[in-house]
Scaffold this motif. Structure first.
Motif, PDB file in Angstrom:
ATOM      1  N   ALA A  55      37.315  46.650  31.989  1.00 35.75           N
ATOM      2  CA  ALA A  55      37.254  45.916  33.258  1.00 35.75           C
ATOM      3  C   ALA A  55      38.656  45.677  33.805  1.00 35.75           C
ATOM      4  O   ALA A  55      38.909  45.830  35.008  1.00 35.75           O
ATOM      5  N   VAL A  56      39.600  45.327  32.911  1.00 33.55           N
ATOM      6  CA  VAL A  56      40.987  45.143  33.344  1.00 33.55           C
ATOM      7  C   VAL A  56      41.594  46.478  33.765  1.00 33.55           C
ATOM      8  O   VAL A  56      42.324  46.567  34.767  1.00 33.55           O
ATOM      9  N   VAL A  57      41.297  47.544  33.007  1.00 31.86           N
ATOM     10  CA  VAL A  57      41.824  48.873  33.332  1.00 31.86           C
ATOM     11  C   VAL A  57      41.325  49.331  34.691  1.00 31.86           C
ATOM     12  O   VAL A  57      42.077  49.915  35.487  1.00 31.86           O
ATOM     13  N   TRP A  58      40.064  49.078  34.987  1.00 32.19           N
ATOM     14  CA  TRP A  58      39.526  49.472  36.296  1.00 32.19           C
ATOM     15  C   TRP A  58      40.262  48.752  37.428  1.00 32.19           C
ATOM     16  O   TRP A  58      40.602  49.368  38.445  1.00 32.19           O
ATOM     17  N   GLN A  59      40.506  47.449  37.261  1.00 31.69           N
ATOM     18  CA  GLN A  59      41.211  46.709  38.301  1.00 31.69           C
ATOM     19  C   GLN A  59      42.634  47.214  38.473  1.00 31.69           C
ATOM     20  O   GLN A  59      43.124  47.335  39.606  1.00 31.69           O
ATOM     21  N   LEU A  60      43.317  47.545  37.368  1.00 33.46           N
ATOM     22  CA  LEU A  60      44.671  48.079  37.487  1.00 33.46           C
ATOM     23  C   LEU A  60      44.671  49.445  38.153  1.00 33.46           C
ATOM     24  O   LEU A  60      45.529  49.753  38.989  1.00 33.46           O
ATOM     25  N   ALA A  61      43.704  50.278  37.775  1.00 25.88           N
ATOM     26  CA  ALA A  61      43.679  51.636  38.305  1.00 25.88           C
ATOM     27  C   ALA A  61      43.380  51.663  39.791  1.00 25.88           C
ATOM     28  O   ALA A  61      43.919  52.498  40.529  1.00 25.88           O
ATOM     29  N   THR A  62      42.521  50.773  40.257  1.00 22.28           N
ATOM     30  CA  THR A  62      42.137  50.783  41.671  1.00 22.28           C
ATOM     31  C   THR A  62      43.070  49.950  42.543  1.00 22.28           C
ATOM     32  O   THR A  62      42.822  49.837  43.745  1.00 22.28           O
ATOM     33  N   ARG A  63      44.101  49.373  41.954  1.00 24.48           N
ATOM     34  CA  ARG A  63      45.046  48.564  42.731  1.00 24.48           C
ATOM     35  C   ARG A  63      46.463  49.094  42.586  1.00 24.48           C
ATOM     36  O   ARG A  63      47.425  48.332  42.548  1.00 24.48           O
ATOM     37  N   THR A  64      46.606  50.394  42.492  1.00 25.32           N
ATOM     38  CA  THR A  64      47.913  51.031  42.412  1.00 25.32           C
ATOM     39  C   THR A  64      48.143  51.899  43.633  1.00 25.32           C
ATOM     40  O   THR A  64      47.199  52.310  44.320  1.00 25.32           O
ATOM     41  N   GLY A  65      49.397  52.194  43.876  1.00 27.76           N
ATOM     42  CA  GLY A  65      49.744  53.124  44.950  1.00 27.76           C
ATOM     43  C   GLY A  65      49.809  54.550  44.437  1.00 27.76           C
ATOM     44  O   GLY A  65      49.495  54.839  43.276  1.00 27.76           O
ATOM     45  N   ARG A  66      50.228  55.450  45.284  1.00 26.78           N
ATOM     46  CA  ARG A  66      50.324  56.852  44.893  1.00 26.78           C
ATOM     47  C   ARG A  66      51.437  57.104  43.881  1.00 26.78           C
ATOM     48  O   ARG A  66      51.464  58.167  43.252  1.00 26.78           O
ATOM     49  N   ASN A  67      52.346  56.165  43.742  1.00 27.33           N
ATOM     50  CA  ASN A  67      53.409  56.308  42.739  1.00 27.33           C
ATOM     51  C   ASN A  67      53.000  55.776  41.374  1.00 27.33           C
ATOM     52  O   ASN A  67      53.828  55.622  40.482  1.00 27.33           O
ATOM     53  N   MET A  68      51.716  55.468  41.196  1.00 33.76           N
ATOM     54  CA  MET A  68      51.165  54.952  39.945  1.00 33.76           C
ATOM     55  C   MET A  68      51.763  53.595  39.559  1.00 33.76           C
ATOM     56  O   MET A  68      51.826  53.237  38.386  1.00 33.76           O
ATOM     57  N   VAL A  69      52.220  52.837  40.535  1.00 32.53           N
ATOM     58  CA  VAL A  69      52.761  51.499  40.318  1.00 32.53           C
ATOM     59  C   VAL A  69      51.820  50.506  40.975  1.00 32.53           C
ATOM     60  O   VAL A  69      51.402  50.702  42.120  1.00 32.53           O
ATOM     61  N   THR A  70      51.465  49.442  40.254  1.00 32.38           N
ATOM     62  CA  THR A  70      50.555  48.443  40.807  1.00 32.38           C
ATOM     63  C   THR A  70      51.190  47.754  42.006  1.00 32.38           C
ATOM     64  O   THR A  70      52.397  47.500  42.033  1.00 32.38           O
ATOM     65  N   ALA A  71      50.376  47.469  43.012  1.00 31.37           N
ATOM     66  CA  ALA A  71      50.848  46.875  44.252  1.00 31.37           C
ATOM     67  C   ALA A  71      50.266  45.473  44.391  1.00 31.37           C
ATOM     68  O   ALA A  71      49.047  45.319  44.519  1.00 31.37           O
ATOM     69  N   PRO A  72      51.076  44.417  44.365  1.00 33.63           N
ATOM     70  CA  PRO A  72      50.542  43.059  44.530  1.00 33.63           C
ATOM     71  C   PRO A  72      49.829  42.855  45.853  1.00 33.63           C
ATOM     72  O   PRO A  72      48.870  42.090  45.928  1.00 33.63           O
ATOM     73  N   LYS A  73      50.259  43.539  46.910  1.00 34.45           N
ATOM     74  CA  LYS A  73      49.600  43.380  48.207  1.00 34.45           C
ATOM     75  C   LYS A  73      48.217  44.023  48.227  1.00 34.45           C
ATOM     76  O   LYS A  73      47.437  43.777  49.135  1.00 34.45           O
ATOM     77  N   LYS A  74      47.933  44.846  47.254  1.00 32.48           N
ATOM     78  CA  LYS A  74      46.582  45.389  47.107  1.00 32.48           C
ATOM     79  C   LYS A  74      45.756  44.566  46.131  1.00 32.48           C
ATOM     80  O   LYS A  74      44.663  44.965  45.747  1.00 32.48           O
ATOM     81  N   GLY A  75      46.300  43.441  45.703  1.00 34.32           N
ATOM     82  CA  GLY A  75      45.560  42.548  44.820  1.00 34.32           C
ATOM     83  C   GLY A  75      45.895  42.693  43.365  1.00 34.32           C
ATOM     84  O   GLY A  75      45.171  42.153  42.527  1.00 34.32           O
ATOM     85  N   ALA A  76      46.977  43.376  43.006  1.00 32.21           N
ATOM     86  CA  ALA A  76      47.341  43.566  41.608  1.00 32.21           C
ATOM     87  C   ALA A  76      48.134  42.365  41.109  1.00 32.21           C
ATOM     88  O   ALA A  76      49.308  42.462  40.750  1.00 32.21           O
TER      89      ALA A  76
END
Length: 376
Positions: A55-76
């Motif tokens: 469940a945590v992995v899904w949230q991290l994976a769907t809240r990243t940018g194209r550079n594979m870095v999590t984006a706080p503005k996308k809810g990460a």
């Protein structure tokens, strides 16, 4: 022949970015998701632990940018990820630590707030950065990538739900994104990786920094004398009492000025607002609707006009707790002084029977004069 799983998208990050040699940036979110799911340590865990991890992995994976870095503005952020994954902050911290220890996640920047950030004097100085959420880069160990290369047939597809949150506008993400300092959120503490740039444009979690100014530390047992000291005392009262917080410090100072001039301290004001003269507590009731009138009414219960003076002087109807304690200390000090004097006199007349008898008679007469007379 180059393996598509081992093809590292170095154009997403700075080529000089010091990711450990045994790790590589994930080619896609789908490949990273499959790498976590296929990790050997995952199979040895209980089913409920794996559900929380995925469940945590899904949230991290769907809240990243194209550079594979999590984006706080996308809810990460911790608050959003924990709420959407249905786990507690402690569980989220445990799963993130597990991913980092296995090389499946690398922390790029730690989450910080102005109060705990170096150079801000614990929030007294505003550096303009606000609260910053932690960011992570999705990585895959090279050994695990090689073992999964033969079975990988995904072709580089992305993990996409009905509408991909990573591609949606960041304004649709729950806001604000709150972060807490590392020491309070149990964030795992691996080495921080510098991606080569100063910061990502989407690292900031809040545009307007929260108020983190230190509370005025006026002593609770000291009586304020000047207007500045009274204002500092009222600021502390507002910070520690949610009812008084509805008033400004200057308005509260105008309501309590008479008490301060009569020697009240912060502890005395708290006692006055919750106790009647004589230290009897006020009856329990709901929160006051009009706070200024509530403060004025309870303060006036402790005040009375001085009939002995020609003017309209105000005095206390009952001594304040600090004044009662001070009178008790003075009485104890005077008794100790008297006993010390008596002991010194007794030592002076030691061996003189006549002087000792006279001193004993003197003390006996003084004790009889203080004793209550028998009505019979």
């Amino acid at each position: 022949m180059s393996d598509p799983f081992l093809s590292v998208a170095r154009e997403r990050l700075d080529p000089a970015e010091p990711i450990p040699a045994h790790l590589m940036c994930a080619r896609s979110r789908g490949a990273w998701h499959r790498a976590v799911e296929s990790h050997p340590d995952t199979a040895a865990r209980r089913a409920d632990w794996r559900r929380g991890l995925m469940a945590v992995v899904w949230q991290l994976a769907t809240r990243t940018g194209r550079n594979m870095v999590t984006a706080p503005k996308k809810g990460a952020t911790w608050a959003v990820i924990a709420a959407e994954a249905g786990v507690s902050r402690s569980t989220l911290a445990d799963r993130l630590a597990w991913l980092i220890e296995r090389g499946l996640l690398v922390r790029v920047t730690p989450g910080t707030t102005p109060r705990f950030r170096p150079g801000t004097l614990r929030g007294a100085l505003d550096d303009g950065r606000g609260n910053e959420a932690a960011t992570y880069v999705l990585t895959v160990p090279a050994a695990l990538a090689e073992s999964l290369a033969e079975d990988d047939q995904g072709g580089g597809e992305f993990l996409t739900p009905a509408s991909d949150p990573a591609e949606d506008d960041w304004r649709d993400v729950p806001w604000p994104a709150e972060t807490l300092p590392v020491e309070l959120t149990r964030t795992p503490k691996p080495h921080v990786v510098d991606v080569g740039e100063k910061t990502f444009p989407d690292v900031r979690a809040r545009e307007t920094p929260a108020h983190t100014a230190p509370v005025a530390a006026w002593p609770a047992a000291a009586t304020p004398g000047t207007k500045t000291e009274m204002l500092a005392a009222c600021k502390r009262l507002r910070a520690e009492d949610p009812i008084l917080r509805k008033l400004s410090a200057r308005h509260l100072r105008s309501l309590l000025r008479v008490l301060f001039r009569l020697g009240a301290t912060i502890d005395d004001v708290r006692h006055v607002l919750h106790h009647q003269p004589g230290s009897r507590a006020w009856p329990l009731e709901a929160a006051p609707r009009f706070v200024p009138g509530w403060v004025r009414w309870r303060a006036q219960a402790w005040l009375t006009l001085d009939s002995s003076s020609s003017g309209q002087d105000v005095r206390l109807a009952s001594p304040l707790p600090s004044q009662v304690r001070e009178a008790y200390r003075k009485r104890i000090r005077s008794e100790q002084t008297a006993r010390t004097t008596e002991l010194a006199e007794a030592r002076t007349h030691r061996g003189d029977a006549a002087a000792g008898a006279a001193l004993a008679r003197q003390h006996l007469m003084a004790a009889l004069s203080r004793a209550p007379k028998n009505a019979a």
